[in-house]
Design an enzyme around this catalytic site. Sequence first.
Site, PDB file in Angstrom:
ATOM      1  N   HIS A 466       0.837  -1.201   0.000  1.00 23.03           N
ATOM      2  CA  HIS A 466       0.000   0.000   0.000  1.00 23.03           C
ATOM      3  C   HIS A 466       0.878   1.260   0.000  1.00 23.03           C
ATOM      4  CE1 HIS A 466      -3.673   2.323   1.248  1.00 23.03           C
ATOM      5  NE2 HIS A 466      -2.731   3.140   1.718  1.00 23.03           N
ATOM      6  N   GLU A 467       1.815   1.326   0.944  1.00 25.34           N
ATOM      7  CA  GLU A 467       2.657   2.519   1.029  1.00 25.34           C
ATOM      8  C   GLU A 467       3.558   2.649  -0.195  1.00 25.34           C
ATOM      9  OE1 GLU A 467       1.795   4.659   3.031  1.00 25.34           O
ATOM     10  OE2 GLU A 467       0.567   3.372   4.317  1.00 25.34           O
ATOM     11  N   HIS A 470       1.684   4.424  -2.893  1.00 20.58           N
ATOM     12  CA  HIS A 470       1.787   5.885  -2.752  1.00 20.58           C
ATOM     13  C   HIS A 470       3.138   6.366  -3.273  1.00 20.58           C
ATOM     14  CE1 HIS A 470      -1.869   6.807  -0.618  1.00 20.58           C
ATOM     15  NE2 HIS A 470      -1.576   6.051   0.429  1.00 20.58           N
ATOM     16  N   HIS A 473       3.307   6.512  -7.001  1.00 20.70           N
ATOM     17  CA  HIS A 473       2.543   7.663  -7.495  1.00 20.70           C
ATOM     18  C   HIS A 473       3.424   8.914  -7.457  1.00 20.70           C
ATOM     19  CE1 HIS A 473      -1.714   9.703  -7.353  1.00 20.70           C
ATOM     20  NE2 HIS A 473      -1.116   9.854  -8.513  1.00 20.70           N
TER      21      HIS A 473
END
Length: 676
Positions: A466-467, A470, A473
């Site tokens: 998940h991190e 980010h 992105h």
Amino acid sequence: MSNPLLEPILLPPFSQIKPADISPAVDQLLQQGRDQIATLNSDASSSEWNKVIAPLDSINDALSQAWSPVSHLNSVLNSDELREAYNENLPKLSAYWTEMGQNEGLFNAYRRVSEKSVGLNAVQEKVLEHNLRDFRLSGIDLPVDKKKRYADISQRLSELSTKFSENVMDATQGWEKLITDPALLKGMPEMSLAAAKQAAEEKGKEGYLLSLEFPSYFPVITHCDDQVLRREVYEAYATRASDQGPNAGQWDNSEVMTEILALRQEMAALLDFESYAEYSLATKMADTPEQVLQFLYDLADKSVDVARQEYKELCAFAKDEFGAESVESWDVSYYSEKLKQARYSLSQEMLRPYFPFPKVLEGMFVVAGRLFNIEIEEVTDVDSWHSDARLFVVKRNAETIARFYLDPYARANKRGGAWMDVCRTRRRLEDGSLQLPTAYLVCNFNGPVGDDPALLTHNEVTTLFHEFGHGLHHMLTQMEYADVSGINGVAWDAVELPSQFMENWCWEPEALEIISGHYQTGETLPADLLEKMLAAKNFQSALMMVRQLEFSIFDFKLHHEFEAGKTDVQALLQGVRQQVAAITPPKFNRFQHSFSHIFGGGYAAGYYSYKWAEVLSADAFSMFEEQGVFNQQAGQRFRETVLEQGGSKEPMELFVAFRGREPKVDALLRHSGINV
């Protein structure tokens, strides 16, 4: 003597940064910013991008590069001296940004560039559009007295937000329990016992040291057979920073919360918004409070009956198998784990040996490499803040395109949770060169114990992915203007799309072969365990769904309906629970007092973003389900239409460019095993 925060350097020199450096650096940079604005305002005719926007971008970036490592260190290596210097400078920064947001000359300069500059490209126009909107949201149109009040509110909110987070950190570290009788810890996994023993030894004590850091709290609440101990640990955790529990009133966030809410409501009213929730949507993908609440309640309608049935089944199981007359909040994880084992012969602890951190990390890099055509390499000679922290470079076709730090393990004086933050932003510099993006990725896993590597639960594997989503992105952006580069300028309710999107690979057999490997034998996750894991994927998924909806609805209603002196935060939360929750926590529960996402982070009236973006991510991933989870064309398309675009286009436009249509909720419900 030179100040390390003012040196033009590729990466922060963490070992050289001292608390005494912070104020001089901030003061100097703020003065330079004000001087730049004064120079700009002295020429009321200039309308060229390179004479107006570019110099401002450079000043803002210099300030960001100085403050970023300070803010980061305050989160990962907190000390009294650093905290004092950090808090001393927060009001200065808040005042500066409010001053800039209300500067008529600056506003007019942006407007001139927007109206008169020739040959602007679409990205530059989006930068100007965002900035002109933000000027209005900063009170540019307000009369002088209201502008001052807005500035005062902004500064106070900055201080209160920090105070909230500090209280949570202090309350988390302010409770520990030394267990000298191993019988009290019966049922706990060997690895958790070893970690607790190691924690005691590090403090010169004999026995097992429990704390409220999540890697210590979670195994107790999930595995410890002693219900009395489970309740004690649960109560300490669920009452952190509140008027209840073992440290009642010591780091109490009650007044901090109500002042934050009152000031947010007043700020929104100054700008003619009916509520802070409405104000927050001015920069989000959703249009109205009614649309958000309708979205959340629609999901609740589809989930709450299923969730309550799941809880009823849990209670029946606990009674039949263990003689439990009731299942309290401190029992839920414990009996859920027992039920999961009975149903699927599976537990998170059984999976741990197959997810040693080094193997998961290496595998995650392989997954990202195959999807997005990148290579990731570690840099060994690095100035970092702690021996756990590592630096990596991201390459494409042998050329470095980004960097990131990774700090994976929990420790004292480090904020709990997991997050990605910005160290450097990708932007084109005034000399024509390109500044590459750099990210901080931070988690709080149990570290290595003895000679064994850190072993992750599957839940922790998804947290890491998940991190990293980010981070991708931020790092894979192709934007060259800071305001829309990476996650900057991305609507907050769309910013979770890449992070939740990446979680999907943690469930795919093809990817699991790459990211798993027994820490002793190297064997990948066996077929029978994989089958059990996939079968158990949606175990209690409706309970998880309504828990997130409870938080989301509470946050949104709180910021939409709050009235100073009238709204009872606890009563509002209870009301939401009656509507959508399956499990009623005890009266002493003070979840809201440590709800850092909305009081100490950026999710005020925006916690719904997780569910909103989950619809986008599930639907986006359905293309890979159709075309193959490592389909390179699909990976390239996601990279080009979403990851590379930053905040340069509206999220719906980017999603449609990727998927060919607007998002549907079906994939999320299917992934959650909720049949409608």
